[in-house]
Design an enzyme around this catalytic site. Structure first.
Site, short mmCIF file in Angstrom:
data_model
loop_
_atom_site.label_atom_id
_atom_site.label_comp_id
_atom_site.label_asym_id
_atom_site.label_seq_id
_atom_site.Cartn_x
_atom_site.Cartn_y
_atom_site.Cartn_z
N ARG A 70 0.85 -1.19 0.00
CA ARG A 70 0.00 0.00 0.00
C ARG A 70 0.89 1.23 0.00
O ARG A 70 1.95 1.24 0.61
CB ARG A 70 -0.85 0.05 1.28
N TYR A 211 -0.91 -3.69 -6.74
CA TYR A 211 -0.65 -4.44 -5.52
C TYR A 211 -1.77 -4.31 -4.47
O TYR A 211 -2.25 -3.20 -4.19
CB TYR A 211 0.66 -4.00 -4.88
N LYS A 220 -9.48 -2.24 1.61
CA LYS A 220 -9.26 -1.02 2.40
C LYS A 220 -10.05 0.16 1.83
O LYS A 220 -10.54 1.00 2.58
CB LYS A 220 -7.77 -0.68 2.43
N HIS A 240 -11.15 -1.60 11.40
CA HIS A 240 -10.00 -2.42 11.03
C HIS A 240 -9.79 -3.44 12.14
O HIS A 240 -8.90 -3.30 12.98
CB HIS A 240 -8.79 -1.47 10.89
N SER A 262 -0.83 -2.75 11.59
CA SER A 262 -0.13 -3.78 10.81
C SER A 262 1.09 -4.27 11.61
O SER A 262 1.65 -3.53 12.41
CB SER A 262 0.36 -3.18 9.49
N CYS A 264 1.28 -6.56 13.95
CA CYS A 264 1.07 -6.90 15.36
C CYS A 264 0.42 -8.28 15.53
O CYS A 264 -0.06 -8.61 16.60
CB CYS A 264 0.21 -5.84 16.04
N LYS A 266 -2.29 -9.73 13.79
CA LYS A 266 -3.76 -9.78 13.78
C LYS A 266 -4.27 -11.11 13.22
O LYS A 266 -5.18 -11.72 13.78
CB LYS A 266 -4.25 -8.61 12.91
N ASP A 287 -9.42 -9.07 9.37
CA ASP A 287 -8.96 -7.72 9.04
C ASP A 287 -10.02 -6.63 9.19
O ASP A 287 -9.68 -5.52 9.59
CB ASP A 287 -8.42 -7.72 7.60
N ARG A 379 2.69 -11.86 0.14
CA ARG A 379 1.32 -12.11 0.60
C ARG A 379 0.77 -13.45 0.12
O ARG A 379 1.18 -13.97 -0.91
CB ARG A 379 0.39 -11.02 0.05
O1 O2Y Z 1 0.38 -3.92 1.36
C1 O2Y Z 1 -0.79 -4.15 1.02
O2 O2Y Z 1 -1.25 -3.78 -0.04
C2 O2Y Z 1 -1.64 -4.93 1.89
S1 O2Y Z 1 -1.98 -4.14 3.38
C3 O2Y Z 1 -3.01 -5.18 4.29
C4 O2Y Z 1 -3.44 -6.36 3.73
C5 O2Y Z 1 -4.27 -7.19 4.45
C6 O2Y Z 1 -4.66 -6.80 5.69
N1 O2Y Z 1 -4.25 -5.65 6.23
C7 O2Y Z 1 -3.41 -4.85 5.57
C8 O2Y Z 1 -3.00 -3.59 6.29
O3 O2Y Z 1 -2.12 -2.87 5.88
O4 O2Y Z 1 -3.61 -3.32 7.35
MN MN Z 2 -5.23 -4.63 7.81
#
Ligand code: O2Y
Ligand code: MN
Length: 599
Positions: A70, A211, A220, A240, A262, A264, A266, A287, A379
């Site tokens: 992200r 991505y 998200k 979240h 993120s 931690c 989850k 999530d 992932r």
């Molecule tokens: O890096 C990404 O695109 C994925 S981020 C993500 C993916 C699944 C669950 N949580 C997250 C997050 O950043 O909280």
């Molecule tokens: Mn997440």
């Protein structure tokens, strides 16, 4: 192909997008297994996906090295006024942002197929579900959406001729000239990536990245950044949070929703295997939680997704045996290493590292290599129904009644293993002041300290002014009264002075969860401290586990001076919300200061 669409508004939006992006073809997804397999076979033939010999129906993709996560810096909440987006979102006025993005979208799908993906977040027909339509030129994103959401004809049927839908436009931003050779992971350069949200018209425009969170727009973008302001307007919560069911040896069920930043653990907590005899855990989501006050007065939660998009490195039989089982087949892997026998590998997987592998950049790798074989944000995308402990109620359209909220973060010092809020308002303060340690790389890059405030783990995901979000939490508590969930704060990551973890974590976290359940039932007392309620001596079930007494003491130590020293940082953080900052939160801060000073 679009004849199947009976919804005129949808048809004209697709035509408008096609006119702007100019794809060679348009394909309307029906959501079938055959469709998924055909797309995968095309990507294998094109050499962009690798079929894994050792894992049935599973595939490996390698992203461009510039497109691995992200991108918070390129993520926008675009409201008419900056004030509505608040101080912690990137903001641009809708007209300005759209002008920039329209130029990028102009002809951006030339040489490509535009996939139209009708999807539902939440069980179709649930009072909480929302329908989205993602348009994308990425077959990879399309296959991931198949796993992560409910896709296809059944969604179009539910939409009928005049239902509401959320338009989600996505392009990788890499048109193909006639005869131009494609790359394995086409995408736009960083400065052209935009992940844009227009909450006033419920619209997502994402450009330039293929991505995860940037490209799977149901996750998200829709389920948090758009859903959070919708939830505020309509009086519910889009969070979240993982959702977990615990069942005691007596058969009493407890539902827990937990918000953690993120990194931690989850997903690990969502799939916990309790070490205390007789206790059973079931996963509902890892999530995102959408929660509404049910006619019974309690807060009911659904997981709007149908899959897990989890971090692969670190996943092992030790950390998460349930995830390992979930990943046996039908999985899309991204940026993992490829072994010589045709399987994936990542750091901290069980067993010895392979003597040779191909790393996430497609290069030869051996244990002597300088870089990790898998990208740290590699992932897996796996169907939730494959999780061996998925709850029988995970798709219940009514959701499950939440008993307990947990907030937490990664803190080596200061924060005890567990403490409970005195009441709802105090719990909101705990969520609002939540913090977590960040990696050494980010500390150097940002010049900030090593603790980042991440209120309710929503910092990157709240689609409106976070000050108003805090107020919304207070109001939800007012509506629920004594039926509101109890609120706790945990820190699994406290370290001793010698740098050792003090708490074993993983399955033993069930001991802490059990204490919470016992608190809900009034079975155990608690010790009042300035920061909240903590287990009394012997309150935590430690049977079968030996943690040295000194470590237990340190795990629960609350040093008023250290907490007082942290308050200015919290105050500074809150300051930025100005007139949006709720008075009730200020009262909580003052109350904490007073209790610490008097202790
Ligand atoms: O890096 C990404 O695109 C994925 S981020 C993500 C993916 C699944 C669950 N949580 C997250 C997050 O950043 O909280
Ligand atoms: Mn997440």
């Amino acid at each position: 192909m679009l004849e199947k669409i009976k919804h005129e508004g949808l048809k004209s939006w697709i035509e408008e997008v096609a006119g702007m992006c100019q794809p060679d073809e348009i394909y309307l997804c029906n959501g079938s297994r055959e469709e998924y397999e055909t797309l995968m076979a095309q990507m294998v033939d094109a050499g962009v996906a690798i079929s894994l010999k050792e894992r049935p129906h599973s595939f490996l993709f390698r992203s461009d090295p510039s497109d691995v996560a992200r991108v918070e810096d390129r993520t926008y909440v675009s409201t008419t006024t900056k004030d509505d987006a608040g101080p912690i979102n990137n903001w641009m006025a809708p007209d300005d942002l759209k002008e920039i993005m329209r130029k990028l979208y102009d002809g951006c799908m030339k040489g490509r197929t535009m996939y139209v993906i009708p999807f539902s977040m939440g069980p179709i027909g649930s009072p909480l579900a929302k329908i989205g339509i993602q348009v994308t030129d990425s077959a990879y994103a399309t296959c991931n959406m198949h796993i992560m959401t409910r896709v296809g004809d059944k969604v179009l049927e539910a939409l009928d001729t005049d239902g509401d839908f959320i338009p989600c436009l996505h392009s990788i931003g890499a048109p193909l000239e006639p005869g131009q050779e494609d790359s394995d992971w086409p995408c736009a350069p960083m400065e052209e990536k935009y992940i844009s949200h227009f909450p006033e018209e419920n619209l997502v425009w994402s450009y330039g990245s293929g991505y995860g969170g940037n490209a799977l727009l149901g996750k998200k973008c829709l389920s948090l950044r758009l859903a959070s302001p919708i939830a505020r307007r309509e009086g519910w919560l889009a969070e979240h949070m993982l959702i977990l069911r615990l069942t005691s040896p007596e058969g009493r069920q407890y539902h827990i929703a937990g918000a953690f930043p993120s990194a931690c653990g989850k997903t690990n907590l969502a799939m916990i295997q309790p070490t205390i005899p007789g206790w059973k855990a079931e996963t509902i989501g890892d999530d995102i939680a959408w929660m509404q006050i049910h006619p019974d007065g309690r807060l009911h939660a659904i997981n709007p997704e149908t899959g897990f998009f989890g971090v692969a490195p670190g996943t092992s039989m030790g950390s998460n045996p349930v995830a390992v089982e979930t990943l046996k087949e039908n999985v899309i892997f991204t940026n993992c290493a490829l072994t010589d026998n045709g399987d994936v590998w990542w750091e901290e997987m069980d067993g010895a590292p392979p003597a040779h592998a191909i790393d996430w950049k497609g290069r030869d790798w051996t244990p002597d290599s300088d870089e990790p074989a898998a990208h740290p944000n590699a992932r897996f995308t796996a169907p939730a129904e494959q999780c061996p402990i998925i709850s029988s109620d995970w798709e219940n359209p009514e959701g499950v009644p939440i008993d307990i909220f947990i907030f937490g973060g990664r803190r080596a010092t200061t924060v005890p293993l567990v403490h409970e809020a005195f009441d709802w308002d105090h719990g909101v303060f705990m969520g609002a002041s939540a913090s977590s340690e960040i990696t050494a790389a980010i500390i150097v890059e940002s010049g900030l300290g090593n603790v980042r405030r991440d209120p309710f783990a929503m910092k990157p995901f709240c689609g409106y002014n976070m000050g108003d979000y805090f107020q919304h939490w207070f109001e939800m508590g007012d509506k629920m009264g004594d039926k509101a969930p109890r609120i706790f704060y945990v820190n699994w990551f406290r370290k001793g002075e010698d740098g050792r973890w003090l708490w074993p974590g993983f399955g033993d976290n069930s001991r802490v969860l059990k204490w919470m359940c016992d608190r809900v039932d009034g079975k155990v007392g608690a010790m009042e401290t300035p920061i909240g309620l903590m287990p009394e001596d012997g309150g935590l079930d430690m049977s079968g586990l030996s943690v040295p007494a000194e470590d237990m003491e340190e795990l629960f130590a609350v040093d008023p001076q250290t907490w007082l020293a942290e308050l200015p940082d919290i105050e500074d953080y809150f300051e930025q919300f100005g007139k949006h900052f709720p008075e009730r939160l200020r009262a909580q801060l003052e109350g904490l200061k007073e209790r610490l000073n008097n202790s």
